[in-house]
Enzyme design. Structure first.
Site, PDB file in Angstrom:
ATOM      1  N   GLY A  17       0.882  -1.288   0.095  1.00  0.00           N
ATOM      2  CA  GLY A  17      -0.027   0.104   0.044  1.00  0.00           C
ATOM      3  C   GLY A  17       0.765   1.343   0.101  1.00  0.00           C
ATOM      4  CG  ASP A  60       4.821  -5.804  16.669  1.00  0.00           C
ATOM      5  OD1 ASP A  60       4.227  -4.727  16.327  1.00  0.00           O
ATOM      6  OD2 ASP A  60       4.273  -6.908  17.027  1.00  0.00           O
ATOM      7  CG  ASN A  87       2.660   3.793   5.710  1.00  0.00           C
ATOM      8  OD1 ASN A  87       2.087   4.088   5.453  1.00  0.00           O
ATOM      9  ND2 ASN A  87       2.880   2.211   5.647  1.00  0.00           N
ATOM     10  CE1 TYR A 153      -7.143   3.115  10.563  1.00  0.00           C
ATOM     11  CE2 TYR A 153      -8.757   4.781   9.868  1.00  0.00           C
ATOM     12  CZ  TYR A 153      -7.517   4.131   9.766  1.00  0.00           C
ATOM     13  OH  TYR A 153      -6.697   4.513   8.660  1.00  0.00           O
ATOM     14  CE  LYS A 157      -4.687   5.636  11.278  1.00  0.00           C
ATOM     15  NZ  LYS A 157      -3.021   5.340  10.839  1.00  0.00           N
ATOM     16  CB  ILE A 188      -5.627   5.724  -0.545  1.00  0.00           C
ATOM     17  CG1 ILE A 188      -5.332   7.238   0.080  1.00  0.00           C
ATOM     18  CG2 ILE A 188      -4.415   5.461  -1.574  1.00  0.00           C
ATOM     19  CD1 ILE A 188      -5.525   8.211  -1.003  1.00  0.00           C
ATOM     20  CB  THR A 190      -4.080   0.331   0.115  1.00  0.00           C
ATOM     21  OG1 THR A 190      -5.083   0.513   1.202  1.00  0.00           O
ATOM     22  CG2 THR A 190      -3.472   1.648  -0.275  1.00  0.00           C
TER      23      THR A 190
HETATM   24  N1  LIG Z   1      -5.579   3.195   2.467  1.00  0.00           N
HETATM   25  C1  LIG Z   1      -6.637   4.485   2.859  1.00  0.00           C
HETATM   26  O1  LIG Z   1      -7.737   4.752   2.533  1.00  0.00           O
HETATM   27  C2  LIG Z   1      -6.007   5.097   4.159  1.00  0.00           C
HETATM   28  C3  LIG Z   1      -6.558   6.270   4.557  1.00  0.00           C
HETATM   29  C4  LIG Z   1      -6.308   7.097   5.732  1.00  0.00           C
HETATM   30  C5  LIG Z   1      -5.205   6.337   6.399  1.00  0.00           C
HETATM   31  N2  LIG Z   1      -4.504   5.329   5.881  1.00  0.00           N
HETATM   32  C6  LIG Z   1      -3.285   4.997   6.705  1.00  0.00           C
HETATM   33  O2  LIG Z   1      -2.173   4.576   5.955  1.00  0.00           O
HETATM   34  C7  LIG Z   1      -1.561   3.761   6.438  1.00  0.00           C
HETATM   35  C8  LIG Z   1      -1.187   2.384   5.526  1.00  0.00           C
HETATM   36  O3  LIG Z   1      -2.300   1.996   5.079  1.00  0.00           O
HETATM   37  P1  LIG Z   1      -2.679   1.399   3.780  1.00  0.00           P
HETATM   38  O4  LIG Z   1      -3.883   1.760   3.062  1.00  0.00           O
HETATM   39  O5  LIG Z   1      -1.384   1.158   2.971  1.00  0.00           O
HETATM   40  O6  LIG Z   1      -2.713  -0.142   4.361  1.00  0.00           O
HETATM   41  P2  LIG Z   1      -2.153  -1.768   4.177  1.00  0.00           P
HETATM   42  O7  LIG Z   1      -2.686  -2.663   4.923  1.00  0.00           O
HETATM   43  O8  LIG Z   1      -1.961  -1.625   2.553  1.00  0.00           O
HETATM   44  O9  LIG Z   1      -0.559  -1.347   4.688  1.00  0.00           O
HETATM   45  C9  LIG Z   1      -0.304  -1.413   6.041  1.00  0.00           C
HETATM   46  C10 LIG Z   1       0.909  -2.058   6.355  1.00  0.00           C
HETATM   47  O10 LIG Z   1       1.144  -2.057   8.018  1.00  0.00           O
HETATM   48  C11 LIG Z   1       1.671  -3.258   8.196  1.00  0.00           C
HETATM   49  N3  LIG Z   1       1.449  -3.465   9.596  1.00  0.00           N
HETATM   50  C12 LIG Z   1       0.642  -3.707  10.167  1.00  0.00           C
HETATM   51  N4  LIG Z   1       0.624  -4.113  11.585  1.00  0.00           N
HETATM   52  C13 LIG Z   1       1.853  -4.020  11.687  1.00  0.00           C
HETATM   53  C14 LIG Z   1       2.736  -3.630  13.022  1.00  0.00           C
HETATM   54  N5  LIG Z   1       2.273  -4.159  14.032  1.00  0.00           N
HETATM   55  N6  LIG Z   1       4.187  -3.384  12.714  1.00  0.00           N
HETATM   56  C15 LIG Z   1       4.437  -3.173  11.464  1.00  0.00           C
HETATM   57  N7  LIG Z   1       3.797  -3.041  10.410  1.00  0.00           N
HETATM   58  C16 LIG Z   1       2.471  -3.322  10.649  1.00  0.00           C
HETATM   59  C17 LIG Z   1       0.953  -4.383   7.394  1.00  0.00           C
HETATM   60  O11 LIG Z   1       1.773  -5.629   7.149  1.00  0.00           O
HETATM   61  C18 LIG Z   1       0.772  -3.482   6.070  1.00  0.00           C
HETATM   62  O12 LIG Z   1       2.195  -3.767   5.257  1.00  0.00           O
HETATM   63  C19 LIG Z   1      -2.191   3.284   7.717  1.00  0.00           C
HETATM   64  O13 LIG Z   1      -1.643   3.764   9.054  1.00  0.00           O
HETATM   65  C20 LIG Z   1      -3.629   3.585   7.590  1.00  0.00           C
HETATM   66  O14 LIG Z   1      -4.404   3.954   8.505  1.00  0.00           O
HETATM   67  C21 LIG Z   1      -4.939   4.549   4.808  1.00  0.00           C
END
Ligand SMILES: NC(=O)c1ccc[n+]([C@@H]2O[C@H](COP(=O)([O-])OP(=O)(O)OC[C@H]3O[C@@H](n4cnc5c(N)ncnc54)[C@H](O)[C@@H]3O)[C@@H](O)[C@H]2O)c1
Length: 252
Positions: A17, A60, A87, A153, A157, A188, A190
């Site tokens: 993502g 982690d 992230n 969640y 945030k 987004i 992902t």
């Molecule tokens: N996709 C969206 O629409 C969106 C919107 C707002 C915020 N976000 C934020 O962006 C960030 C990335 O989200 P994404 O959409 O790429 O999701 P995603 O699920 O594709 O990626 C998240 C990553 O975090 C890793 N992860 C989970 N737990 C973990 C831990 N304990 N330690 C280390 N890594 C860990 C996962 O293995 C994964 O690779 C997140 O913080 C999410 O809340 C995403």
């Protein structure tokens, strides 16, 4: 000369993502990227895609000792850390009445504690090199409006948003050359959004309000913003909360 040439940048949750896109765009512009994640296969793949000196470390973010190990290994290997992208994050849909204690604690342990450890130990690592530094915290539009179907969640945030501001002021008051900003993506494409089982009322509202044009955001929409905040181009931007949502924000 790249926009972040020679900067050592650590991206948590870089296996997929937004984190993967961040790592690739930073490396493309000359950064040495340290990708970390609990997902080893995806993390190694990202480091390969980023190329150059990029490496992967299993990490982690909810584990403080793991943070200390990752930061020490980074400095031992590359001599410094300039940029930290906090992230990594998870989402579990549940309303205030439905959410269990276990779900609440799991989300806070990764999304809130993970960013807390990152800020705390990231500042003490970055400040050692005396160069300009940047911490970029991945919050969400969920921190800015009512998201009842994602109660825990949204709370996590919100904590990221407020930790960002306090850390930014702390760094200025302490005379550190480290900026701390938060990004607030909304919708987004992902794995995280793909995993959401059914559109919630909030998602439907967001989709309804989506302006014509680019539609749902893509990981690069966030990654190019990360690149800007990581670079010295943004050296006068500190403590801001920047939505990356194409104005899809809805009122509480
Ligand atoms: N996709 C969206 O629409 C969106 C919107 C707002 C915020 N976000 C934020 O962006 C960030 C990335 O989200 P994404 O959409 O790429 O999701 P995603 O699920 O594709 O990626 C998240 C990553 O975090 C890793 N992860 C989970 N737990 C973990 C831990 N304990 N330690 C280390 N890594 C860990 C996962 O293995 C994964 O690779 C997140 O913080 C999410 O809340 C995403």
């Amino acid at each position: 000369m790249g926009r972040v040439e020679g900067k050592v940048c650590l991206v948590t949750g870089g296996a997929s993502g937004l984190g993967r896109a961040d790592a690739i765009r930073l490396a493309e512009q000359g950064a040495i990227v340290v990708v970390t994640d609990v997902d080893v296969t995806g993390g190694e793949e990202t480091a390969q895609l980023a190329g150059g000196d990029a490496i992967f470390m299993e990490h982690d973010v909810s584990n403080e000792d793991a943070w200390l190990d990752v930061l020490k290994t980074t400095v031992d290997k590359f001599g410094k850390l300039n940029v930290l992208v906090n992230n990594a994050g998870i989402v579990i849909p549940a309303s205030p009445e439905e959410v269990t204690n276990e779900q609440w604690r799991l989300i806070q342990s990764i999304n809130t504690d993970g960013v807390f450890y990152g800020i705390k130990h990231g500042i003490s690592t970055i400040k050692q090199n005396g160069e300009l530094g940047s911490i970029i915290n991945m919050s969400s539009t969920a921190a800015m409006q009512g998201y009842p179907a994602y109660f825990a969640y949204a709370a996590s945030k919100g904590a990221v948003r407020s930790m960002t501001k306090s850390a930014a002021v702390h760094c200025v008051q302490s005379g550190y050359k480290i900026r701390v900003n938060s990004l607030h993506p909304g919708g987004i494409a992902t794995q995280m959004t793909a995993n959401i089982p059914t559109p919630t009322p909030e998602m439907l509202e967001i989709m309804k309000n989506m302006p014509p044009g680019p539609g749902i955001g893509q990981p690069d929409d966030v990654a190019y913003t990360v690149l800007f905040l990581a670079s010295d181009e943004s050296k006068h931007i500190n403590g801001v909360e920047l939505p990356v949502d194409n104005t899809t924000i809805i009122s509480p």
